[in-house]
Design a protein around this motif. Structure first.
Motif, mmCIF file in Angstrom:
data_model
loop_
_atom_site.group_PDB
_atom_site.id
_atom_site.type_symbol
_atom_site.label_atom_id
_atom_site.label_comp_id
_atom_site.label_asym_id
_atom_site.label_seq_id
_atom_site.Cartn_x
_atom_site.Cartn_y
_atom_site.Cartn_z
ATOM 1 N N PRO A 98 47.794 -7.328 19.403
ATOM 2 C CA PRO A 98 46.651 -6.879 18.601
ATOM 3 C C PRO A 98 46.530 -7.540 17.228
ATOM 4 N N ASP A 99 47.640 -8.097 16.688
ATOM 5 C CA ASP A 99 47.542 -8.643 15.327
ATOM 6 C C ASP A 99 47.170 -10.123 15.289
ATOM 7 N N VAL A 100 46.768 -10.678 16.402
ATOM 8 C CA VAL A 100 46.375 -12.094 16.434
ATOM 9 C C VAL A 100 44.981 -12.255 15.839
ATOM 10 N N GLU A 101 44.827 -13.288 14.970
ATOM 11 C CA GLU A 101 43.509 -13.567 14.373
ATOM 12 C C GLU A 101 43.011 -14.923 14.830
ATOM 13 N N ILE A 102 41.679 -15.042 14.886
ATOM 14 C CA ILE A 102 41.052 -16.307 15.255
ATOM 15 C C ILE A 102 40.217 -16.794 14.076
ATOM 16 N N ARG A 103 40.284 -18.092 13.775
ATOM 17 C CA ARG A 103 39.387 -18.608 12.745
ATOM 18 C C ARG A 103 38.744 -19.908 13.228
ATOM 19 N N PHE A 104 37.518 -20.144 12.742
ATOM 20 C CA PHE A 104 36.785 -21.356 13.095
ATOM 21 C C PHE A 104 36.770 -22.306 11.907
ATOM 22 N N ARG A 105 36.980 -23.589 12.160
ATOM 23 C CA ARG A 105 36.821 -24.614 11.128
ATOM 24 C C ARG A 105 35.744 -25.566 11.614
ATOM 25 N N PRO A 106 34.807 -25.975 10.703
ATOM 26 C CA PRO A 106 33.751 -26.884 11.136
ATOM 27 C C PRO A 106 34.334 -28.182 11.690
ATOM 28 N N SER A 107 33.701 -28.692 12.733
ATOM 29 C CA SER A 107 34.221 -29.908 13.352
ATOM 30 C C SER A 107 33.079 -30.650 14.034
ATOM 31 N N PHE A 108 33.412 -31.621 14.866
ATOM 32 C CA PHE A 108 32.359 -32.317 15.594
ATOM 33 C C PHE A 108 32.796 -32.640 17.015
ATOM 34 N N PHE A 109 31.960 -32.294 17.975
ATOM 35 C CA PHE A 109 32.075 -32.777 19.354
ATOM 36 C C PHE A 109 30.674 -33.196 19.768
ATOM 37 N N PRO A 110 30.537 -34.279 20.516
ATOM 38 C CA PRO A 110 29.191 -34.735 20.897
ATOM 39 C C PRO A 110 28.447 -33.710 21.757
ATOM 40 N N PHE A 111 29.197 -32.874 22.474
ATOM 41 C CA PHE A 111 28.566 -31.957 23.440
ATOM 42 C C PHE A 111 28.318 -30.556 22.896
ATOM 43 N N THR A 112 28.677 -30.312 21.627
ATOM 44 C CA THR A 112 28.353 -29.006 21.027
ATOM 45 C C THR A 112 27.753 -29.211 19.635
ATOM 46 N N GLU A 113 26.853 -28.311 19.260
ATOM 47 C CA GLU A 113 26.242 -28.365 17.925
ATOM 48 C C GLU A 113 25.782 -26.970 17.538
ATOM 49 N N PRO A 114 26.341 -26.310 16.542
ATOM 50 C CA PRO A 114 27.492 -26.777 15.776
ATOM 51 C C PRO A 114 28.797 -26.737 16.578
ATOM 52 N N SER A 115 29.798 -27.458 16.033
ATOM 53 C CA SER A 115 31.111 -27.509 16.683
ATOM 54 C C SER A 115 32.170 -26.946 15.755
ATOM 55 N N VAL A 116 33.201 -26.396 16.343
ATOM 56 C CA VAL A 116 34.314 -25.866 15.526
ATOM 57 C C VAL A 116 35.652 -26.196 16.168
ATOM 58 N N GLU A 117 36.667 -26.232 15.306
ATOM 59 C CA GLU A 117 38.054 -26.252 15.769
ATOM 60 C C GLU A 117 38.481 -24.791 15.730
ATOM 61 N N VAL A 118 39.202 -24.362 16.733
ATOM 62 C CA VAL A 118 39.626 -22.962 16.781
ATOM 63 C C VAL A 118 41.109 -22.862 16.416
ATOM 64 N N ASP A 119 41.410 -22.020 15.424
ATOM 65 C CA ASP A 119 42.806 -21.770 15.050
ATOM 66 C C ASP A 119 43.161 -20.322 15.378
ATOM 67 N N MET A 120 44.436 -20.113 15.607
ATOM 68 C CA MET A 120 44.890 -18.765 15.924
ATOM 69 C C MET A 120 46.066 -18.437 15.007
ATOM 70 N N LYS A 121 46.049 -17.243 14.401
ATOM 71 C CA LYS A 121 47.167 -16.850 13.548
ATOM 72 C C LYS A 121 48.039 -15.877 14.316
ATOM 73 N N TRP A 122 49.273 -16.259 14.459
ATOM 74 C CA TRP A 122 50.195 -15.420 15.223
ATOM 75 C C TRP A 122 51.584 -15.570 14.622
#
Ligand code: PHE
Length: 334
Positions: A246-270
């Protein structure tokens, strides 16, 4: 007729002797006694046939053969039974001794993680689909809006299969990402879509503690009338919490992929540290166009997560190479 009586007596005596023989040696003794060629009882009986009258001879001869055949068959059956060890082994078989425990196999930690992911995503309403590991450029690049001159297509960053090119009518490669399955799915079904695909991907990376030239990804795709980025974040948070706690967090960082707009890198805090687990974003309108969807009608999100990352965290494995060495001492811990 005395001769026939003698045959019957012989048969009865042989039956008794066969039944009471309890070892292979004893049954061999019985055989010598009743069927032996030199001095056996059958031999004695055979000589009686000569004494029968001319009329009796055919009957007597036939009966002699029957009796001898029956004794032979009974002997063989008994010998087989004794030979199978039924009687002999019994004596020194100790049923109270502990048995030899069979070595049990278990699923590979990556397989376990994949099974668990499928189950979790199934509960969120995502259907599991599969795609090929050998791909063409359309599915690995073109339809994913990756331009002709994009560095992701560099032969040094991909496993192109030169020998397959001719028969396939174009470049063929080991897929470098499971995003290929987004395209394959949308080519086949109309929206709404809610799928995940888990499998191997290949990149010519140098092997070290966190890199391997083959690893696993989970691709997710959801397309419908009003799909939003907020839903993407909620889904990934719920997913990570169901898997790790239950204490896991997710965060998005702006990024770029040709197939998504907007794009993000996904980080997880554990366990206090942030770890990058994959990429995600809203499906690019060009991708929808490439598969015949109308970007004015539908929207969607997609994500690609590295399965090894989760597996290493979950099972506390610090070197990705352990997964592929097939060392039983490592594998049997899971
Ligand atoms: N295919 C991307 C990768 O392998 C991950 C990704 C998937 C990003 C889906 C956005 C959407 O890095």
């Amino acid at each position: 007729m005395d001769i026939l009586q003698a045959f019957s007596d012989y048969l009865d005596a042989a039956k008794t002797a066969i039944a009471s023989a309890s070892t292979l040696e004893e049954i061999e003794q019985v055989r010598i006694e009743y069927l032996g060629q030199k001095k056996g009882k059958a031999r004695e009986l055979q000589s009686l046939i000569g004494k029968a009258s001319k009329e009796e001879k055919p009957v007597v001869g036939k009966r002699f053969n029957e009796v001898r055949t029956e004794v032979t068959a009974l002997l063989e059956t008994r010998r087989d039974a004794l030979g199978s060890g039924a009687t002999e082994v019994e004596s020194d078989f100790d049923p109270t001794l502990p048995g030899i425990a069979p070595r049990l196999g278990n699923a590979h930690p990556i397989t376990k993680t994949i099974t668990h992911f499928r189950e979790l995503m199934g509960r969120f309403g995502f259907q599991v689909v599969e795609g090929p590991e050998i791909e063409d450029e359309r599915h690995n690049f073109d339809a994913l809006n990756i331009p002709e001159d994009h560095p992701a297509r560099d032969p040094l960053d991909n496993f192109y299969i030169a020998t397959a090119q001719k028969t396939a009518g174009g470049p063929i490669l080991l897929r470098s990402q499971t995003s290929t399955v987004q395209i394959r799915t949308m080519e086949q079904v109309k929206p709404p879509v809610r799928i995940v695909s888990l499998g191997r991907v290949y990149r010519p990376d140098t092997f070290d503690a966190t890199h391997s030239c083959m690893f696993h990804q989970m691709e997710g795709l959801m397309v419908d009338k009003h799909v939003t980025m907020a839903q993407l974040k909620t889904l990934l948070s719920l997913f990570a919490r169901s898997f790790l706690g239950p204490d896991v967090e997710i965060r998005f960082r702006p990024s770029f992929f040709p197939f998504t707009e907007p794009s993000v890198e996904v980080d997880m805090k554990w366990g206090g540290t942030w770890l990058e687990i994959g990429g995600a974003g809203m499906v690019d309108p060009n991708v929808f166009r490439a598969v015949g969807y109308d970007p004015e009608e539908v929207s969607g999100f997609a994500f690609g997560l590295g399965i090894e990352r989760f597996c290493m965290k979950h099972f506390e494995v610090d070197d990705i190479r352990r997964f592929y060495e097939n060392d039983v001492r490592f594998l049997q811990q899971f």
